[in-house]
Write a protein that holds these residues in place. Structure first.
Motif, PDB file in Angstrom:
ATOM      1  N   GLN A  13      23.540  21.779 -30.843  1.00  0.00           N
ATOM      2  CA  GLN A  13      24.227  21.128 -29.727  1.00  0.00           C
ATOM      3  C   GLN A  13      24.974  22.156 -28.879  1.00  0.00           C
ATOM      4  O   GLN A  13      25.293  23.259 -29.347  1.00  0.00           O
ATOM      5  N   THR A  14      25.253  21.782 -27.666  1.00  0.00           N
ATOM      6  CA  THR A  14      26.051  22.632 -26.780  1.00  0.00           C
ATOM      7  C   THR A  14      27.354  23.006 -27.468  1.00  0.00           C
ATOM      8  O   THR A  14      28.027  22.158 -28.053  1.00  0.00           O
ATOM      9  N   LYS A  87      24.712  27.237 -24.712  1.00  0.00           N
ATOM     10  CA  LYS A  87      24.587  26.351 -23.560  1.00  0.00           C
ATOM     11  C   LYS A  87      23.127  25.904 -23.434  1.00  0.00           C
ATOM     12  O   LYS A  87      22.227  26.604 -23.906  1.00  0.00           O
ATOM     13  N   PRO A  88      22.894  24.788 -22.773  1.00  0.00           N
ATOM     14  CA  PRO A  88      21.498  24.354 -22.580  1.00  0.00           C
ATOM     15  C   PRO A  88      20.636  25.419 -21.912  1.00  0.00           C
ATOM     16  O   PRO A  88      19.444  25.528 -22.217  1.00  0.00           O
ATOM     17  N   GLU A  89      21.216  26.214 -21.034  1.00  0.00           N
ATOM     18  CA  GLU A  89      20.436  27.253 -20.365  1.00  0.00           C
ATOM     19  C   GLU A  89      20.066  28.409 -21.284  1.00  0.00           C
ATOM     20  O   GLU A  89      19.316  29.303 -20.884  1.00  0.00           O
ATOM     21  N   THR A  91      18.379  27.762 -23.924  1.00  0.00           N
ATOM     22  CA  THR A  91      17.130  27.284 -24.520  1.00  0.00           C
ATOM     23  C   THR A  91      15.969  28.169 -24.093  1.00  0.00           C
ATOM     24  O   THR A  91      15.740  28.383 -22.896  1.00  0.00           O
ATOM     25  N   VAL A 118      18.951  24.166 -27.191  1.00  0.00           N
ATOM     26  CA  VAL A 118      20.345  23.736 -27.125  1.00  0.00           C
ATOM     27  C   VAL A 118      20.384  22.404 -26.386  1.00  0.00           C
ATOM     28  O   VAL A 118      20.013  22.325 -25.208  1.00  0.00           O
ATOM     29  N   SER A 119      20.827  21.378 -27.069  1.00  0.00           N
ATOM     30  CA  SER A 119      20.870  20.048 -26.465  1.00  0.00           C
ATOM     31  C   SER A 119      22.218  19.813 -25.797  1.00  0.00           C
ATOM     32  O   SER A 119      23.259  20.292 -26.265  1.00  0.00           O
ATOM     33  N   SER A 120      22.174  19.048 -24.703  1.00  0.00           N
ATOM     34  CA  SER A 120      23.414  18.794 -23.955  1.00  0.00           C
ATOM     35  C   SER A 120      24.088  17.527 -24.442  1.00  0.00           C
ATOM     36  O   SER A 120      23.552  16.780 -25.256  1.00  0.00           O
TER      37      SER A 120
END
Length: 120
Positions: A13-14, A87-89, A91, A118-120
């Motif tokens: 997760q984030t 962070k999601p970015e 990923t 990475v999930s938001s």
């Protein structure tokens, strides 16, 4: 040539953390500078971090500075990438690379990659 095998990727997760490992074999590990690159879907491959042969110098992309830490254990022939505050970015598929020096990292030996999501 040195052979590289990455591990440690996964879904987080984030704000979470992961530690990637890259085990090397085939040549004298301490003769190689090591680096991590990543590639997200639809994007170009980008540099993440690098470490010198003795581990005394490290370099980071601005996007990960302060959140990621690269390290190596020459006795274990392994390089690590500790990733915090994900962070999601972030990923992407993360690749380990070995080369005689920093300048030739992208043309060095590459691992098969490990997926980080990475999930938001």
């Amino acid at each position: 040539q040195v052979q590289l095998v990455e591990s440690g990727g996964g879904l987080v997760q984030t704000g979470g953390s992961l530690r990637l490992s890259c085990a090397a074999s085939g040549r004298t590990f301490s003769n190689y500078a090591m680096g991590w690159f990543r590639q997200a879907p639809g994007k170009e491959r980008e540099f993440v971090a690098a470490i010198s042969r003795a581990g005394t110098s490290t370099y980071y992309a601005d996007s990960v500075k302060g959140r990621f830490t690269i390290s190596r254990d020459n006795a274990k022939n392994t390089v690590y990438l500790q990733m915090n505050s994900l962070k999601p970015e972030d990923t992407a598929v993360y690749y380990c690379v070995a080369a005689p020096n920093f300048a030739t990292l992208e043309s060095g030996s590459w691992g098969q990659g490990t997926q980080v999501t990475v999930s938001s």
